[in-house]
Design a protein around this motif. Structure first.
Motif, short mmCIF file in Angstrom:
data_model
loop_
_atom_site.label_atom_id
_atom_site.label_comp_id
_atom_site.label_asym_id
_atom_site.label_seq_id
_atom_site.Cartn_x
_atom_site.Cartn_y
_atom_site.Cartn_z
N GLN A 1 0.84 -1.22 0.00
CA GLN A 1 0.00 0.00 0.00
C GLN A 1 0.87 1.26 0.00
O GLN A 1 0.60 2.22 -0.73
CB GLN A 1 -0.84 -0.01 1.27
CG GLN A 1 -2.22 0.58 1.13
CD GLN A 1 -3.01 0.31 2.40
OE1 GLN A 1 -2.63 0.75 3.48
NE2 GLN A 1 -4.09 -0.44 2.29
N ALA A 2 1.94 1.22 0.80
CA ALA A 2 2.84 2.39 0.88
C ALA A 2 3.57 2.59 -0.45
O ALA A 2 3.78 3.73 -0.88
CB ALA A 2 3.83 2.19 2.03
N LYS B 1 1.79 6.90 -6.63
CA LYS B 1 0.73 7.87 -6.97
C LYS B 1 1.19 9.30 -6.72
O LYS B 1 0.83 10.22 -7.46
CB LYS B 1 -0.55 7.56 -6.17
CG LYS B 1 -1.32 6.39 -6.76
CD LYS B 1 -2.34 5.86 -5.82
CE LYS B 1 -3.71 6.48 -5.97
NZ LYS B 1 -4.68 5.78 -5.10
N GLU B 2 1.99 9.44 -5.67
CA GLU B 2 2.49 10.78 -5.37
C GLU B 2 3.48 11.25 -6.45
O GLU B 2 3.49 12.42 -6.82
CB GLU B 2 3.19 10.75 -4.00
CG GLU B 2 3.27 12.12 -3.36
CD GLU B 2 3.78 12.02 -1.94
OE1 GLU B 2 3.09 11.42 -1.10
OE2 GLU B 2 4.88 12.55 -1.70
N LYS B 3 4.27 10.31 -6.94
CA LYS B 3 5.30 10.66 -7.93
C LYS B 3 4.73 10.76 -9.35
O LYS B 3 5.33 11.42 -10.20
CB LYS B 3 6.42 9.62 -7.93
CG LYS B 3 7.19 9.55 -6.65
CD LYS B 3 8.31 10.58 -6.64
CE LYS B 3 8.77 10.82 -5.22
NZ LYS B 3 10.00 11.49 -5.08
N HIS B 4 3.63 10.04 -9.59
CA HIS B 4 3.08 10.00 -10.96
C HIS B 4 1.59 10.36 -10.89
O HIS B 4 0.76 9.51 -10.56
CB HIS B 4 3.26 8.61 -11.58
CG HIS B 4 4.68 8.17 -11.63
ND1 HIS B 4 5.52 8.46 -12.68
CD2 HIS B 4 5.44 7.48 -10.74
CE1 HIS B 4 6.73 7.97 -12.44
NE2 HIS B 4 6.70 7.36 -11.27
N ALA B 5 1.31 11.59 -11.24
CA ALA B 5 -0.08 12.08 -11.14
C ALA B 5 -1.02 11.27 -12.03
O ALA B 5 -2.23 11.19 -11.76
CB ALA B 5 -0.13 13.56 -11.50
N ASP B 6 -0.47 10.66 -13.10
CA ASP B 6 -1.31 9.93 -14.05
C ASP B 6 -1.49 8.44 -13.66
O ASP B 6 -2.04 7.66 -14.44
CB ASP B 6 -0.72 10.02 -15.46
CG ASP B 6 0.63 9.33 -15.56
OD1 ASP B 6 1.32 9.20 -14.51
OD2 ASP B 6 1.01 8.90 -16.66
N ALA B 7 -1.02 8.05 -12.48
CA ALA B 7 -1.07 6.63 -12.10
C ALA B 7 -2.52 6.14 -11.98
O ALA B 7 -3.34 6.74 -11.30
CB ALA B 7 -0.34 6.42 -10.79
N GLN B 8 -2.79 5.06 -12.71
CA GLN B 8 -4.11 4.41 -12.61
C GLN B 8 -3.87 3.03 -12.00
O GLN B 8 -3.04 2.28 -12.53
CB GLN B 8 -4.70 4.19 -13.99
CG GLN B 8 -5.11 5.45 -14.70
CD GLN B 8 -5.60 5.14 -16.12
OE1 GLN B 8 -5.36 4.05 -16.65
NE2 GLN B 8 -6.28 6.07 -16.71
N VAL B 9 -4.60 2.73 -10.94
CA VAL B 9 -4.29 1.50 -10.20
C VAL B 9 -5.40 0.47 -10.37
O VAL B 9 -6.57 0.73 -10.12
CB VAL B 9 -4.09 1.81 -8.69
CG1 VAL B 9 -3.71 0.53 -7.94
CG2 VAL B 9 -3.03 2.89 -8.50
N ASP B 10 -4.98 -0.72 -10.82
CA ASP B 10 -5.85 -1.91 -10.82
C ASP B 10 -5.47 -2.71 -9.59
O ASP B 10 -4.27 -2.93 -9.36
CB ASP B 10 -5.55 -2.78 -12.05
CG ASP B 10 -6.51 -2.51 -13.18
OD1 ASP B 10 -7.33 -1.59 -13.05
OD2 ASP B 10 -6.40 -3.21 -14.20
N GLN C 1 10.11 5.48 0.54
CA GLN C 1 10.13 6.93 0.34
C GLN C 1 11.15 7.36 -0.71
O GLN C 1 11.04 8.44 -1.28
CB GLN C 1 10.38 7.64 1.68
CG GLN C 1 9.07 7.84 2.45
CD GLN C 1 9.25 7.82 3.94
OE1 GLN C 1 10.35 8.09 4.43
NE2 GLN C 1 8.19 7.47 4.66
N ALA C 2 12.14 6.50 -0.95
CA ALA C 2 13.17 6.82 -1.95
C ALA C 2 12.75 6.43 -3.37
O ALA C 2 13.47 6.68 -4.33
CB ALA C 2 14.47 6.12 -1.59
N ILE C 3 11.59 5.81 -3.50
CA ILE C 3 11.13 5.39 -4.85
C ILE C 3 10.83 6.64 -5.68
O ILE C 3 10.17 7.55 -5.19
CB ILE C 3 9.85 4.50 -4.76
CG1 ILE C 3 10.22 3.12 -4.20
CG2 ILE C 3 9.19 4.36 -6.13
CD1 ILE C 3 9.02 2.22 -3.92
#
Ligand SMILES: Cc1cc2nc3c(=O)[nH]c(=O)nc-3n(C[C@H](O)[C@H](O)[C@H](O)COP(=O)(O)O)c2cc1C
Length: 188
Positions: A22-23, A29-38, A186-188
């Motif tokens: 989850q983290a 999601k924080e790094k990629h505004a366009d992230a779509q999650v399945d 956090q380093a991702i």
């Protein structure tokens, strides 16, 4: 960016691998505004174990489900998998998913020079949790090694492991393992 988030621990809210996966997804999601999650929760909604009927395509409903989860895997730019160590390996629920996506002609093919993965070009994060301490490449670790092998076999060689281990060896060790894993996330 398409993210395929998979959980497989049977422990619900008490699960370490779920907390880590989850983290990782929150960070993506924080790094990629366009992230779509399945999202697949293989403990809550298990995928049927492979049978001869399913393998031979004789069950139309299961064939359609198989196509869907293979396509979902192929389409993902990033796969995040929460993987608990159970009896030195993976949960049977996660193994059932692996058995359904490892399909010749879809996610890999055999050539004269050996097998070639067809699902490349993506990154995989493994959120690994285990009660004991194994480190890297332990001969009794059939959890991380199997996932890395399966991902690699399908062409996914960019695999990052975020590991919390020793989580059943006392609160101090668990807290440190979680803190270290969260720092990596956090380093991702
Ligand atoms: C059925 C079962 C089998 C387990 N087998 C192992 C094992 O072989 N080695 C180990 O170090 N921990 C083992 N554990 C401990 C888990 O790896 C540990 O609790 C981990 O946090 C599980 O991930 P989760 O918290 O996401 O469920 C086992 C736990 C369960 C419930």
């Amino acid at each position: 960016m398409k993210v395929l988030h998979i959980d497989s621990s049977i422990m619900g809210d008490a699960s370490v691998s779920r907390q880590l996966s989850q983290a990782i997804v929150a960070q993506l999601k924080e790094k990629h505004a366009d992230a779509q999650v399945d999202y697949l929760d293989l403990a809550q909604q298990p995928i049927a174990h492979l049978t001869a009927e399913i393998l031979m395509g004789k069950d139309a409903e299961q064939a359609a489900l198989g196509e869907q989860i293979i396509q979902q895997y192929l389409d993902a730019d990033v796969v995040v998998v929460g993987a608990a160590m159970y009896n030195f390996g993976l949960s049977s629920a996660l193994k059932a998913w692996i058995d359904r996506i490892s399909v010749a002609g879809k996610t890999f093919k055999y050539t004269e020079n050996g097998p070639v993965g067809l699902a490349g070009g993506k990154k995989a994060y493994i959120a690994s949790s285990r009660g004991g301490v194994y480190g890297e490449n332990s001969p009794v670790d059939f959890q991380e090694g199997m996932l890395k092998t399966v991902f690699g076999f399908t062409g996914v060689n960019d695999v990052e492991i975020i590991r919390a281990e020793g989580v059943n060896m006392g609160a101090e060790l668990k807290d440190k393992a979680m803190a270290d894993a969260m720092t990596k996330i956090q380093a991702i």
